[in-house]
Scaffold this motif. Structure first.
Motif, PDB file in Angstrom:
ATOM      1  N   GLU A 504      -6.761   6.700  -2.306  1.00 39.40           N
ATOM      2  CA  GLU A 504      -7.827   6.995  -2.763  1.00 39.40           C
ATOM      3  C   GLU A 504      -7.842   8.119  -3.752  1.00 39.40           C
ATOM      4  OE1 GLU A 504     -12.684   8.122  -1.652  1.00 39.40           O
ATOM      5  OE2 GLU A 504     -11.254   7.761  -0.220  1.00 39.40           O
ATOM      6  N   ARG A 505      -7.071   9.309  -3.369  1.00 35.08           N
ATOM      7  CA  ARG A 505      -7.210  10.349  -4.425  1.00 35.08           C
ATOM      8  C   ARG A 505      -6.193  10.011  -5.866  1.00 35.08           C
ATOM      9  NH1 ARG A 505      -5.594  14.592  -0.392  1.00 35.08           N
ATOM     10  NH2 ARG A 505      -5.394  12.730   0.755  1.00 35.08           N
ATOM     11  N   GLU A 506      -5.271   9.020  -5.396  1.00 31.81           N
ATOM     12  CA  GLU A 506      -4.299   8.695  -6.493  1.00 31.81           C
ATOM     13  C   GLU A 506      -4.986   7.754  -7.380  1.00 31.81           C
ATOM     14  OE1 GLU A 506       0.081   8.279  -4.176  1.00 31.81           O
ATOM     15  OE2 GLU A 506      -0.930   6.451  -5.539  1.00 31.81           O
ATOM     16  N   GLU A 507      -5.969   6.943  -6.757  1.00 33.29           N
ATOM     17  CA  GLU A 507      -6.964   6.022  -7.698  1.00 33.29           C
ATOM     18  C   GLU A 507      -7.727   6.732  -8.532  1.00 33.29           C
ATOM     19  OE1 GLU A 507      -9.855   2.269  -6.993  1.00 33.29           O
ATOM     20  OE2 GLU A 507      -8.874   3.126  -5.210  1.00 33.29           O
ATOM     21  N   ASN A 508      -8.365   7.846  -7.995  1.00 35.21           N
ATOM     22  CA  ASN A 508      -9.313   8.571  -8.725  1.00 35.21           C
ATOM     23  C   ASN A 508      -8.758   9.756  -9.663  1.00 35.21           C
ATOM     24  OD1 ASN A 508     -11.640   7.320  -7.748  1.00 35.21           O
ATOM     25  ND2 ASN A 508     -11.407   8.302  -5.793  1.00 35.21           N
ATOM     26  N   GLY A 509      -7.543   9.653  -9.888  1.00 39.96           N
ATOM     27  CA  GLY A 509      -6.651  10.573 -10.880  1.00 39.96           C
ATOM     28  C   GLY A 509      -6.659  12.195 -10.436  1.00 39.96           C
ATOM     29  N   ILE A 510      -6.890  12.297  -8.959  1.00 37.93           N
ATOM     30  CA  ILE A 510      -6.917  13.699  -8.439  1.00 37.93           C
ATOM     31  C   ILE A 510      -5.558  14.161  -8.366  1.00 37.93           C
ATOM     32  CG2 ILE A 510      -7.867  15.033  -6.551  1.00 37.93           C
ATOM     33  CD1 ILE A 510     -10.070  13.036  -6.058  1.00 37.93           C
ATOM     34  N   ILE A 511      -4.817  13.504  -7.718  1.00 42.60           N
ATOM     35  CA  ILE A 511      -3.322  13.637  -7.722  1.00 42.60           C
ATOM     36  C   ILE A 511      -2.313  12.545  -8.333  1.00 42.60           C
ATOM     37  CG2 ILE A 511      -3.950  14.977  -5.415  1.00 42.60           C
ATOM     38  CD1 ILE A 511      -2.578  12.481  -4.135  1.00 42.60           C
ATOM     39  N   PRO A 512      -1.333  12.995  -8.668  1.00 44.66           N
ATOM     40  CA  PRO A 512      -0.203  11.987  -9.418  1.00 44.66           C
ATOM     41  C   PRO A 512       0.261  10.896  -8.378  1.00 44.66           C
ATOM     42  CG  PRO A 512       0.576  14.268  -9.588  1.00 44.66           C
ATOM     43  CD  PRO A 512      -0.377  14.515  -8.454  1.00 44.66           C
ATOM     44  N   GLN A 513       0.269   9.837  -8.755  1.00 48.64           N
ATOM     45  CA  GLN A 513       0.650   8.640  -8.151  1.00 48.64           C
ATOM     46  C   GLN A 513       2.506   8.825  -8.044  1.00 48.64           C
ATOM     47  OE1 GLN A 513       0.475   4.696  -9.612  1.00 48.64           O
ATOM     48  NE2 GLN A 513       0.698   5.081 -11.631  1.00 48.64           N
ATOM     49  N   LEU A 514       2.853   8.257  -6.793  1.00 48.95           N
ATOM     50  CA  LEU A 514       4.268   8.450  -6.624  1.00 48.95           C
ATOM     51  C   LEU A 514       4.807   6.899  -6.688  1.00 48.95           C
ATOM     52  CD1 LEU A 514       4.960  10.668  -3.513  1.00 48.95           C
ATOM     53  CD2 LEU A 514       5.377  11.356  -5.953  1.00 48.95           C
ATOM     54  N   ILE A 515       5.952   6.687  -7.500  1.00 44.18           N
ATOM     55  CA  ILE A 515       6.338   5.365  -7.314  1.00 44.18           C
ATOM     56  C   ILE A 515       7.932   5.645  -6.843  1.00 44.18           C
ATOM     57  CG2 ILE A 515       7.312   3.527  -8.677  1.00 44.18           C
ATOM     58  CD1 ILE A 515       5.129   3.906 -10.857  1.00 44.18           C
ATOM     59  N   ILE A 516       7.876   5.277  -5.533  1.00 46.95           N
ATOM     60  CA  ILE A 516       9.301   5.530  -4.663  1.00 46.95           C
ATOM     61  C   ILE A 516      10.147   4.162  -4.892  1.00 46.95           C
ATOM     62  CG2 ILE A 516      10.269   6.055  -2.599  1.00 46.95           C
ATOM     63  CD1 ILE A 516       7.327   7.280  -1.746  1.00 46.95           C
ATOM     64  N   ASN A 517      11.097   4.319  -5.591  1.00 41.86           N
ATOM     65  CA  ASN A 517      12.051   3.151  -5.561  1.00 41.86           C
ATOM     66  C   ASN A 517      13.278   2.978  -4.314  1.00 41.86           C
ATOM     67  OD1 ASN A 517      10.896   2.749  -8.503  1.00 41.86           O
ATOM     68  ND2 ASN A 517      11.677   4.617  -8.653  1.00 41.86           N
ATOM     69  N   GLY A 518      13.599   1.719  -4.484  1.00 40.00           N
ATOM     70  CA  GLY A 518      14.618   1.455  -3.569  1.00 40.00           C
ATOM     71  C   GLY A 518      15.478   0.552  -4.409  1.00 40.00           C
ATOM     72  N   THR A 519      16.799  -0.100  -3.835  1.00 38.00           N
ATOM     73  CA  THR A 519      17.615  -1.049  -4.673  1.00 38.00           C
ATOM     74  C   THR A 519      17.462  -2.063  -3.254  1.00 38.00           C
ATOM     75  OG1 THR A 519      18.893   0.690  -5.812  1.00 38.00           O
ATOM     76  CG2 THR A 519      19.617  -1.536  -5.630  1.00 38.00           C
ATOM     77  N   ILE A 520      17.233  -3.429  -3.952  1.00 40.60           N
ATOM     78  CA  ILE A 520      17.260  -4.369  -3.142  1.00 40.60           C
ATOM     79  C   ILE A 520      18.580  -4.839  -3.297  1.00 40.60           C
ATOM     80  CG2 ILE A 520      16.505  -6.789  -2.278  1.00 40.60           C
ATOM     81  CD1 ILE A 520      13.684  -6.042  -4.097  1.00 40.60           C
ATOM     82  N   VAL A 521      19.763  -4.889  -2.276  1.00 44.13           N
ATOM     83  CA  VAL A 521      21.032  -5.188  -2.464  1.00 44.13           C
ATOM     84  C   VAL A 521      21.159  -6.529  -2.395  1.00 44.13           C
ATOM     85  CG1 VAL A 521      21.751  -2.766  -1.621  1.00 44.13           C
ATOM     86  CG2 VAL A 521      21.413  -4.724  -0.007  1.00 44.13           C
ATOM     87  N   ASN A 522      20.358  -7.531  -1.733  1.00 40.47           N
ATOM     88  CA  ASN A 522      20.382  -8.935  -1.776  1.00 40.47           C
ATOM     89  C   ASN A 522      20.922  -9.380  -3.004  1.00 40.47           C
ATOM     90  OD1 ASN A 522      18.403  -7.901   0.156  1.00 40.47           O
ATOM     91  ND2 ASN A 522      18.688  -9.868   1.018  1.00 40.47           N
ATOM     92  N   ASP A 523      19.967  -8.767  -4.097  1.00 43.74           N
ATOM     93  CA  ASP A 523      20.183  -9.460  -5.519  1.00 43.74           C
ATOM     94  C   ASP A 523      19.971  -8.243  -6.619  1.00 43.74           C
ATOM     95  OD1 ASP A 523      17.438  -8.846  -5.557  1.00 43.74           O
ATOM     96  OD2 ASP A 523      16.652 -10.882  -5.063  1.00 43.74           O
ATOM     97  N   GLY A 524      19.917  -7.233  -6.245  1.00 45.44           N
ATOM     98  CA  GLY A 524      20.057  -6.110  -7.254  1.00 45.44           C
ATOM     99  C   GLY A 524      18.591  -5.769  -7.836  1.00 45.44           C
ATOM    100  N   ARG A 525      17.726  -6.212  -7.490  1.00 42.92           N
ATOM    101  CA  ARG A 525      16.198  -6.113  -7.903  1.00 42.92           C
ATOM    102  C   ARG A 525      15.965  -4.714  -7.481  1.00 42.92           C
ATOM    103  NH1 ARG A 525      15.275 -11.681  -7.134  1.00 42.92           N
ATOM    104  NH2 ARG A 525      14.618 -12.526  -9.162  1.00 42.92           N
ATOM    105  N   LYS A 526      14.803  -4.099  -8.312  1.00 41.11           N
ATOM    106  CA  LYS A 526      14.403  -2.881  -7.576  1.00 41.11           C
ATOM    107  C   LYS A 526      13.136  -2.964  -6.979  1.00 41.11           C
ATOM    108  CE  LYS A 526      13.742   0.083 -11.284  1.00 41.11           C
ATOM    109  NZ  LYS A 526      14.927   0.972 -10.960  1.00 41.11           N
ATOM    110  N   LEU A 527      13.034  -2.133  -6.001  1.00 40.05           N
ATOM    111  CA  LEU A 527      11.734  -2.070  -4.980  1.00 40.05           C
ATOM    112  C   LEU A 527      10.881  -0.890  -5.427  1.00 40.05           C
ATOM    113  CD1 LEU A 527      10.322  -3.437  -2.476  1.00 40.05           C
ATOM    114  CD2 LEU A 527      11.465  -1.862  -1.029  1.00 40.05           C
ATOM    115  N   MET A 528       9.550  -1.284  -5.751  1.00 43.68           N
ATOM    116  CA  MET A 528       8.692  -0.261  -6.280  1.00 43.68           C
ATOM    117  C   MET A 528       7.731   0.168  -5.039  1.00 43.68           C
ATOM    118  SD  MET A 528       8.626  -0.360 -10.230  1.00 43.68           S
ATOM    119  CE  MET A 528       7.865  -1.917 -10.165  1.00 43.68           C
ATOM    120  N   ILE A 529       7.666   1.182  -4.436  1.00 45.69           N
ATOM    121  CA  ILE A 529       6.815   1.584  -3.474  1.00 45.69           C
ATOM    122  C   ILE A 529       5.579   2.343  -3.904  1.00 45.69           C
ATOM    123  CG2 ILE A 529       6.416   2.401  -1.049  1.00 45.69           C
ATOM    124  CD1 ILE A 529       9.117   1.972  -0.416  1.00 45.69           C
ATOM    125  N   CYS A 530       4.426   1.982  -4.101  1.00 50.09           N
ATOM    126  CA  CYS A 530       3.234   2.730  -4.806  1.00 50.09           C
ATOM    127  C   CYS A 530       2.054   2.144  -4.447  1.00 50.09           C
ATOM    128  CB  CYS A 530       3.365   2.554  -6.227  1.00 50.09           C
ATOM    129  SG  CYS A 530       2.136   3.539  -7.194  1.00 50.09           S
TER     130      CYS A 530
END
Length: 740
Positions: A504-530
């Motif tokens: 909620e606080r990210e959505e309202n622009g009160i705190i920065p959003q985090l985009i936490i990444n990972g690598t999907i080793v099955n096919d090399g795509r990026k996983l973005m957790i946000c």
């Protein structure tokens, strides 16, 4: 001189030493691994040596931590003696005539252990003085703790084995009154009792530490030695069982700090168990040993295949029920991440930015906007990232945090950035009074490696069946869980939240959003957790109207809505983002087939890919609503010197460099490649883009902090002071000017 050298050559300790090198190199591998770890030639980038040279117990390097390592070291050495005694005893049949056969063997088999102890003490004292800045008094106390622990276990062991020998002789010889050389007619024997490869020792060290000559050989002694061996078969099984039980109990109670012994001690206990297993294979299977190991490996493979246990880890907070599994296939991604969703998510982000702008610039002026990218690099990067952000934010009076809309990156840098973000989030809610306390810097520098390695030794390798319950779901525990638990404890629970807690606080622009990444080793795509929808980052803009666009990333929350995606623990997201191969287990996610997630640095170690696409997609909003876009990059390596220069000056380097060039230079390849991205990025916003780079610059060019989850006191001081380097101070001044 020739006679003197001959006497030395036929001295039993020398003969045993030569036998180890001649016949049983596999058992010597344990010593070699320990020596390479201590010397820094093996796993130095992961800080393995610190586990033994500066062990932590209850979060401190103390007399007690060294005491426990000393105890474990003695257990390991006694297991070495027991295992080699069982294997070699048939080659020293004359020792059956001694009263305390095993104890005498230990005396004569101690060249390697004693040499190792001397080397360990020298290296340990140097490390504690030079790297941990420990005082002379404390170093003496630490060494005293180690050797007291060592001798406590040694005395217990000798007391036990003296009793074994006493009972043996009492039972065997109570009815025999004749000298040992006259017993040959009373005990049966045959030619198979003899060992062809008898060690030709002429002298040995007796139980009273006296030099004695070996002139007592008879046909009886091989049979006597066989009886002694039968006793010690039980001893090696008992010692292995005790080591196993100790690790098992400590693994079960891993949450209790009292049960979490130093990782170095845990690894020595694990080595003891493996050594006992290797010795058993060698003794019982003899020439069938290779076949035995093949069968053993096949058995383990079968257990994994039928999911008796899984070497992969899980993400805590998610629902892994099979009925909820989403099919992981391009067709699924194509149906989820459509052009309609792309544009919808982009508009949602613009609405969030409008709320942010209204908060930081209520007078309708155009504020500067900051996007932060952080690099991977374990605890080194976490410590440096937090130091740089806390320092810059304090100088700006909090404007850096207020003007930051998004943070992304990889590995340790994201741990430091998430901790910084969460401290401010707690401060904004009134839960913390001062976000600039030095306590927080100390917390992020606390050790994580000890918990990871201890869990590896006590759970992953010994008991992969431990279970815990989180939010009503049952999960297995492993070194990934141990890392998360330690991360939570180190940060006083500030990171112990589900990712949706901040939605909620990210959505309202009160705190920065985090985009936490990972690598999907099955096919090399990026996983973005946000928390916020980010379908606009899952594919390049040019491909929106193509029939089969290259979807190169997956929006985690959009893909796993049925698995309670926002209940994912933040620590699990950060762990996936920092899953360096083998140090942490690959994380499997509840899809069909399973997504296997590893370190974000495999795809983007600096966060530049995600950040540059973010700027590109939102370029129109940025041009119309900001005075300047600030691209703040925080990296734990020098931008112009990411990797050391190497030269193929040996045959080994000529063979190995082409094979491992991608692995060894991967970070350099990425860093130099991002320079092209930076060339194009200013065009997105009509040139209103400023790059600020804060980089860790060590005082000594060749003595940078190690890439691992442990920092020495010297490394912390070096990282902390790096912000005062003239280059970084110049960048800080530019940042302060932009934030005015």
């Amino acid at each position: 001189m020739r006679h003197f050298l001959k006497r030395i050559y036929y001295f039993l300790p020398v003969q045993l030493l030569l036998l180890h090198f001649r016949r049983y190199q596999m058992l010597l591998a344990f010593w070699v691994i320990l020596l390479l770890i201590l010397s820094g030639d093996f796993a130095s980038n992961f800080g393995a040596s610190s586990l033994f040279l500066a062990p932590e117990y209850l979060g401190e390097i103390s007399y007690l931590s060294m005491f426990l390592v000393g105890c474990a070291m003695c257990v390991f050495m006694m297991m070495w003696h027991i295992t080699t005694f069982i294997i070699h005893a048939k080659r020293i049949p004359y020792m059956g005539a001694t009263r305390h056969a095993f104890v005498v063997y230990v005396y004569n088999n101690s060249i390697i252990p004693l040499a190792f102890l001397v080397y360990y003490s020298v290296v340990c004292i140097r490390f504690q003085w030079y790297d941990e800045h420990t005082s002379v008094t404390n170093i003496i106390l630490l060494q005293l703790g180690f050797y007291i622990g060592f001798f406590v276990i040694l005395l217990i062991s000798f007391a036990y084995f003296f009793r074994v020998s006493r009972d043996f002789f009492k039972n065997t010889f109570s009815k025999l009154t004749a000298p040992v050389n006259n017993l040959s007619g009373q005990l049966p024997h045959d030619n198979f009792d003899y060992e062809i490869d008898v060690i030709p020792a002429k002298s040995f060290i007796s139980a009273k530490f006296k030099l004695e000559h070996n002139d007592m050989l008879s046909r009886l002694q091989p049979l006597m030695m066989k009886t002694v061996l039968q006793r010690h078969h039980r001893n090696v099984v008992f010692a292995t069982f005790i080591a196993y039980v100790l690790l098992l109990v400590m693994g079960i109670f891993i949450k209790s700090p009292l049960m979490r012994v130093p990782a170095g001690a845990g690894f020595l206990l694990l080595f003891s168990i493996i050594m006992g297993l290797v010795g058993a294979f060698k003794y019982f299977l003899k020439s069938w040993e290779a076949i035995g190991w093949i069968v053993f490996v096949l058995f383990l493979s079968t257990l994994v295949q039928y999911k008796v246990f899984d070497l992969r880890s899980i993400a805590y907070g998610l629902d892994y029920h099979k009925s909820l599994e989403q099919v992981y296939h391009y067709k699924t991604l194509r149906s989820l991440f459509t052009t309609v969703r792309y544009n919808s998510d982009r508009r949602t982000e613009e609405k969030r930015l409008n709320k942010w702008k209204a908060r930081v610039a209520p007078d309708s002026t155009k504020p500067p906007l900051v996007v932060i990218t952080v690099s991977g690099g374990g605890s080194r990067s976490a410590y440096w990232t937090f130091r740089a952000l806390q320092y810059a934010d304090s100088l700006s009076g909090g404007r850096l945090f207020n003007n930051t809309v998004m943070i992304t990156g990889a590995s340790g840098g994201m741990i430091g950035a998430a901790y910084w973000r969460n401290i401010h989030a707690a401060h904004e809610r009134g839960l913390l009074l001062n976000p600039y306390l030095s306590t927080y810097q100390d917390n992020i520098g606390k050790d994580l490696l000890n918990a990871i390695v201890f869990s590896f030794a006590s759970i992953d390798m010994i008991s992969p069946f431990n279970k815990i319950t989180i939010a009503g779901h049952s999960y297995t525990t492993d070194r990934g869980y141990a890392m998360e638990h330690e991360m939570t404890r180190n940060t006083d629970g500030i990171l112990d939240k589900p990712i949706g807690y901040f939605s909620e606080r990210e959505e309202n622009g009160i705190i920065p959003q985090l985009i936490i990444n990972g690598t999907i080793v099955n096919d090399g795509r990026k996983l973005m957790i946000c928390n916020q929808p980010v379908a606009y980052l899952t594919q390049p803009e040019y491909s929106l109207n193509l029939p089969a666009p290259p979807i190169d990333a997956v929006d985690f929350c959009a893909f796993f809505p049925e698995q309670n995606a926002k209940e994912l623990k933040l620590t699990s997201a950060l762990r996936m983002n920092a899953t360096f191969p083998y140090i942490l287990p690959v994380v499997r996610l509840p899809s069909n087939p399973r997504m296997n997630i590893m370190d974000a640095g495999l795809r983007d170690n600096f966060g530049v890919q995600v950040a540059s696409r973010y700027l590109h997609v939102l370029r129109d909003w940025l041009k119309n609503n900001t005075s300047e876009t600030v691209f703040l990059e925080i990296r734990d390596t020098r931008e112009n010197d990411v990797s050391g220069n190497t030269d193929q000056t040996s045959l080994g380097s000529m063979v190995a460099d082409p094979l491992f060039v991608i692995q060894n230079k991967w970070e350099a390849f990425q860093s130099y490649g991002y320079n092209y991205v930076k060339d194009f990025a200013p065009a997105y916003v009509d040139g209103k883009l400023s790059f600020i780079t804060l980089q860790y610059i060590p005082k000594e060019f060749k003595k940078t902090a190690a890439l691992n989850f442990h920092l020495t006191q010297k490394e912390k001081e070096d990282l902390y002071e790096s912000i005062n380097h003239p280059y970084n101070q110049g960048e800080i001044k530019k940042l302060m000017k932009l934030l005015k």
